[in-house]
Design a protein around this motif. Structure first.
Motif, mmCIF file in Angstrom:
data_model
loop_
_atom_site.group_PDB
_atom_site.id
_atom_site.type_symbol
_atom_site.label_atom_id
_atom_site.label_comp_id
_atom_site.label_asym_id
_atom_site.label_seq_id
_atom_site.Cartn_x
_atom_site.Cartn_y
_atom_site.Cartn_z
ATOM 1 N N GLY A 49 0.787 -1.223 0.000
ATOM 2 C CA GLY A 49 0.000 0.000 0.000
ATOM 3 C C GLY A 49 0.816 1.268 0.000
ATOM 4 N N ARG A 50 2.027 1.206 0.545
ATOM 5 C CA ARG A 50 2.845 2.413 0.698
ATOM 6 C C ARG A 50 4.084 2.397 -0.186
ATOM 7 N NH1 ARG A 50 3.005 7.016 0.767
ATOM 8 N NH2 ARG A 50 3.578 8.428 2.445
ATOM 9 N N GLY A 51 4.467 1.215 -0.672
ATOM 10 C CA GLY A 51 5.706 1.134 -1.447
ATOM 11 C C GLY A 51 6.877 0.776 -0.552
ATOM 12 N N PHE A 52 7.971 0.361 -1.168
ATOM 13 C CA PHE A 52 9.106 -0.161 -0.416
ATOM 14 C C PHE A 52 9.743 0.886 0.496
ATOM 15 C CE2 PHE A 52 13.732 -1.049 -0.184
ATOM 16 C CZ PHE A 52 13.662 -2.207 0.575
ATOM 17 N N SER A 53 10.129 2.023 -0.047
ATOM 18 C CA SER A 53 10.863 3.013 0.751
ATOM 19 C C SER A 53 9.994 3.614 1.841
ATOM 20 C CB SER A 53 11.415 4.119 -0.150
ATOM 21 O OG SER A 53 10.365 4.769 -0.846
ATOM 22 N N ASP A 54 8.741 3.928 1.520
ATOM 23 C CA ASP A 54 7.870 4.522 2.526
ATOM 24 C C ASP A 54 7.442 3.497 3.586
ATOM 25 O OD1 ASP A 54 7.937 7.077 1.507
ATOM 26 O OD2 ASP A 54 6.255 6.746 0.151
ATOM 27 N N SER A 55 7.361 2.231 3.206
ATOM 28 C CA SER A 55 7.043 1.207 4.209
ATOM 29 C C SER A 55 8.191 1.070 5.209
ATOM 30 C CB SER A 55 6.757 -0.137 3.535
ATOM 31 O OG SER A 55 7.905 -0.647 2.886
ATOM 32 N N LEU A 56 9.410 1.256 4.748
ATOM 33 C CA LEU A 56 10.554 1.237 5.662
ATOM 34 C C LEU A 56 10.480 2.403 6.647
ATOM 35 C CD1 LEU A 56 13.616 0.283 3.414
ATOM 36 C CD2 LEU A 56 12.413 -1.138 5.072
ATOM 37 N N LYS A 57 10.008 3.550 6.165
ATOM 38 C CA LYS A 57 9.854 4.705 7.062
ATOM 39 C C LYS A 57 8.821 4.398 8.142
ATOM 40 C CE LYS A 57 10.991 8.056 3.430
ATOM 41 N NZ LYS A 57 10.452 9.153 2.566
ATOM 42 N N CYS A 58 7.728 3.750 7.752
ATOM 43 C CA CYS A 58 6.705 3.371 8.747
ATOM 44 C C CYS A 58 7.261 2.358 9.741
ATOM 45 C CB CYS A 58 5.481 2.801 8.037
ATOM 46 S SG CYS A 58 4.519 4.022 7.108
ATOM 47 N N ALA A 59 8.073 1.432 9.235
ATOM 48 C CA ALA A 59 8.688 0.446 10.124
ATOM 49 C C ALA A 59 9.613 1.131 11.136
ATOM 50 C CB ALA A 59 9.463 -0.580 9.308
ATOM 51 N N MET A 60 10.338 2.136 10.677
ATOM 52 C CA MET A 60 11.227 2.869 11.581
ATOM 53 C C MET A 60 10.420 3.648 12.621
ATOM 54 S SD MET A 60 14.241 2.035 10.999
ATOM 55 C CE MET A 60 14.923 3.216 12.168
ATOM 56 N N ILE A 61 9.265 4.179 12.218
ATOM 57 C CA ILE A 61 8.406 4.874 13.181
ATOM 58 C C ILE A 61 7.979 3.907 14.283
ATOM 59 C CG2 ILE A 61 6.117 5.898 13.496
ATOM 60 C CD1 ILE A 61 6.464 7.189 10.727
ATOM 61 N N MET A 62 7.549 2.710 13.890
ATOM 62 C CA MET A 62 7.115 1.720 14.875
ATOM 63 C C MET A 62 8.257 1.321 15.802
ATOM 64 S SD MET A 62 4.416 -0.714 12.786
ATOM 65 C CE MET A 62 5.410 -1.003 11.325
ATOM 66 N N LEU A 63 9.430 1.108 15.227
ATOM 67 C CA LEU A 63 10.592 0.732 16.031
ATOM 68 C C LEU A 63 10.984 1.844 16.994
ATOM 69 C CD1 LEU A 63 12.909 -1.208 16.703
ATOM 70 C CD2 LEU A 63 14.186 -0.231 14.778
ATOM 71 N N ASN A 64 10.990 3.074 16.504
ATOM 72 C CA ASN A 64 11.386 4.208 17.344
ATOM 73 C C ASN A 64 10.403 4.418 18.497
ATOM 74 O OD1 ASN A 64 13.742 4.870 15.964
ATOM 75 N ND2 ASN A 64 12.672 6.168 14.495
ATOM 76 N N ILE A 65 9.126 4.156 18.243
ATOM 77 C CA ILE A 65 8.143 4.261 19.323
ATOM 78 C C ILE A 65 8.452 3.256 20.417
ATOM 79 C CG2 ILE A 65 5.722 3.817 19.921
ATOM 80 C CD1 ILE A 65 4.958 5.098 17.246
ATOM 81 N N GLN A 66 8.767 2.022 20.012
ATOM 82 C CA GLN A 66 9.088 0.995 21.006
ATOM 83 C C GLN A 66 10.326 1.366 21.817
ATOM 84 O OE1 GLN A 66 7.076 -1.598 21.746
ATOM 85 N NE2 GLN A 66 5.715 -0.646 20.239
ATOM 86 N N ILE A 67 11.308 1.931 21.145
ATOM 87 C CA ILE A 67 12.536 2.341 21.856
ATOM 88 C C ILE A 67 12.247 3.508 22.780
ATOM 89 C CG2 ILE A 67 14.846 3.305 21.558
ATOM 90 C CD1 ILE A 67 15.034 1.735 18.934
ATOM 91 N N ALA A 68 11.462 4.478 22.291
ATOM 92 C CA ALA A 68 11.182 5.682 23.075
ATOM 93 C C ALA A 68 10.426 5.344 24.356
ATOM 94 C CB ALA A 68 10.394 6.679 22.230
ATOM 95 N N ILE A 69 9.384 4.529 24.250
ATOM 96 C CA ILE A 69 8.585 4.236 25.454
ATOM 97 C C ILE A 69 9.351 3.341 26.428
ATOM 98 C CG2 ILE A 69 6.416 4.513 24.185
ATOM 99 C CD1 ILE A 69 6.119 1.494 24.100
#
Length: 431
Positions: free
Chosen positions: A208-228
Motif C-alpha cells: 500500500g505504501r511502497g518499499f521506501s515509505d514502508s521502511l519509514k513506517c517500520a522505523m516509526i514503529m521501532l522508534n516508538i518501542q525504543i522511546a517508550i
C-alpha cells in the motif's frame, strides 16, 4: 383476504432480507441501533453482575512501584507475579492508577472499560461497514457474553491492545499509513500479542505504501518501542527485553483454553511447542505467498529477492497499481487472517485472548463465502466453548476446531485482485 395477507407477509419477509443484506435504505440503521442496544447492555452488566478480580490488583501493584521510581523490570512484581508486559502497558495503567484512586475505585474503572468497549465496537463496526459487510453479520458483534466479561468485568490490558489493533485497521483502511503505524505500535507496546499480525502489517505497508515509505513506517514503529522503553532500558535493558517480550515463557496447563484435550504432559513438552511454531510458520508462509501477495501480481521469490538487495520489487508505475488494490476488504482480511492463524497455533490461549478473536471470526466467516447458517453456527460453537470454565477437553477441542475451520475456509476462498500488474514495457508496446 388470504391473498392480501400472504402478499403482505411476503413483502415483509422481502424487506427483512433486503435490510439484512444491505439492499435497503434501512440497512444503514442496523449498526447504530445495535450500538445503542449494546451500550444499554454494558450498563446493565456493570449494574447487575459483580466485578471479578483477576489481574487488576496486580496491575495496580506493579504500577505503584513504577510511579514510586522503580524502573528495573525484573524488580517490578505484583500479586500474580513479575511485570511481563511492554512499557505502554505501564503508562496506560499509570493513567488508570491516578484516575481510579490508585486502583481502589473499581466502579469507575468498569465505567472506563465500558467506554473503551463501546469505542472499540464503534471502530469495529466502522471497519466492517467500510469492508462492505452486510448488516446480518453485525448482531454477532454485540452478542458475546465472554467479550463483555473481558472488558467490563475483568478490566484486562488485552482490551486496550484490541482497541489499538482495530484503530490501526481503521486507519489502514483509510490509507493513513503513518497514523496506523503509530496506533499499531502503541498497541504492541501494551501487549506483545499484536506480534501475531506483524507479518500482515508488513505486507500491507509494502503493497500500500511502497518499499521506501514502508521502511519509514517500520522505523516509526521501532522508534516508538525504543522511546517508550527508554527509562527501563537505561535501568536494565536485558531485564526489560526478557520480561516485556518474553517469548520463552512457560504457561500453566490449568489456565489453557485451547490445548487441554492434548493432556498436560504433551502441553508442557518442548516438541509440542516446536511443532506449533513450525506449523504456524508453514501456514503463514502459505498465506503470504498465495493470498496476501496476490495484489502484487508477482510470485514471492520475485518480491523477496529485490528486498534482500534493499531495493523495491516494483517500478513506480507498478507501485501505484498495486497500492490501488489494497482495499478496505483486503486490509481486514489480511490482518484478521494473520490474527486467527496466530491464535490457532498459539502455545496457549487464556480467556482474555477472546478480545482478539471475537470480532475477527464473524468477518472471516462471512468473507469465506460460508452460508449464513454456517457462519452463525460456527460463531455459536466458538462462543459456547469460550464460556466453558474451566475449559474441558471437549470445549478446548471446539476452540481449536473452529479456529482451524475458519483458517481453512478463508484459505480456500478465491481472492480478488489476482491479476498481474502491467509493467511499463507492455504499456509502451500497447501504445
Amino acid at each position: 383476504m388470504a391473498s392480501k395477507d400472504s402478499g403482505f407477509v411476503s413483502q415483509a419477509v422481502r424487506l427483512v432480507f433486503d435490510v439484512a443484506n444491505g439492499r435497503s435504505a434501512l440497512s444503514k440503521l442496523v449498526p447504530p441501533c445495535l450500538f445503542l442496544l449494546d451500550a444499554v447492555l454494558c450498563a446493565l452488566i456493570i449494574w447487575k453482575i459483580p466485578y471479578t478480580e483477576i489481574d487488576w490488583k496486580a496491575y495496580m501493584e506493579q504500577v505503584s512501584q513504577f510511579v514510586s521510581g522503580e524502573h528495573d523490570y525484573t524488580a517490578i512484581k505484583g500479586g500474580t507475579g513479575p511485570l511481563v508486559y511492554p512499557a505502554a502497558h505501564v503508562y496506560t495503567y499509570s493513567v488508570l492508577y491516578y484516575l481510579t484512586d490508585e486502583g481502589k475505585n473499581i466502579f469507575l474503572a468498569q465505567q472506563i472499560f465500558a467506554v473503551l468497549y463501546m469505542a472499540t465496537l464503534a471502530l469495529v463496526m466502522a471497519c466492517y461497514w467500510r469492508a462492505k459487510v452486510p448488516p446480518y453479520v453485525f448482531p454477532l458483534l454485540i452478542l458475546s457474553k465472554r467479550l463483555h466479561s473481558v472488558f467490563v468485568l475483568r478490566c484486562f490490558n488485552d482490551c486496550f491492545a484490541t482497541f489499538f489493533l482495530w484503530l490501526a485497521i481503521f486507519l489502514f483502511q483509510r490509507r493513513d499509513w503513518t497514523a496506523a503505524s503509530i496506533a499499531y505500535s502503541w498497541g504492541l507496546g501494551i501487549k506483545m500479542s499484536l506480534l501475531l499480525v506483524l507479518p500482515a502489517v508488513g505486507v500491507i505497508l509494502l503493497l500500500g505504501r511502497g518499499f521506501s515509505d514502508s521502511l519509514k513506517c517500520a522505523m516509526i514503529m521501532l522508534n516508538i518501542q525504543i522511546a517508550i522503553a527508554t527509562p527501563f532500558l537505561q535501568e536494565n535493558a536485558g531485564g526489560y527485553a526478557s520480561k516485556a517480550f518474553e517469548l520463552t515463557r512457560q504457561f500453566f496447563f490449568k489456565w489453557t483454553v485451547n490445548w487441554r484435550f492434548v493432556g498436560e504432559e504433551m502441553f508442557l513438552s518442548r516438541p509440542f511447542s516446536l511443532i506449533l511454531l513450525a506449523m504456524h510458520g508453514v501456514v503463514l508462509t502459505g498465506f503470504i505467498a498465495n493470498k496476501w501477495l496476490k495484489p502484487a501480481g508477482k510470485p514471492l521469490s520475485a518480491i523477496i529477492m529485490p528486498i534482500l538487495q534493499f531495493s523495491s520489487p516494483f517500478s513506480p508505475r507498478e507501485e501505484l497499481v498495486v497500492a490501488s488494490r489494497v482495499t478496505p476488504e483486503y486490509v481486514m482480511t489480511t490482518i484478521l487472517s494473520a490474527n486467527v492463524i496466530g491464535l490457532l497455533f498459539a502455545r496457549t490461549l487464556h480467556y482474555q485472548f477472546y478480545s482478539y478473536l471475537a470480532w475477527s471470526t464473524p468477518y472471516l466467516l462471512w468473507r469465506s463465502g460460508a452460508h449464513p447458517i454456517i457462519q452463525y453456527g460456527l460463531w455459536a460453537l466458538q462462543e459456547w466453548a469460550w464460556n466453558v470454565f474451566p475449559s474441558t477437553p471437549i470445549s478446548s477441542c471446539v476452540v481449536v476446531g473452529v479456529l482451524a475451520t475458519t483458517v481453512v475456509l478463508i484459505a480456500f476462498h478465491k481472492d480478488d485482485n489476482a491479476a498481474p500488474v502491467p509493467d511499463s514495457t507492455s504499456n509502451r508496446k500497447n501504445a
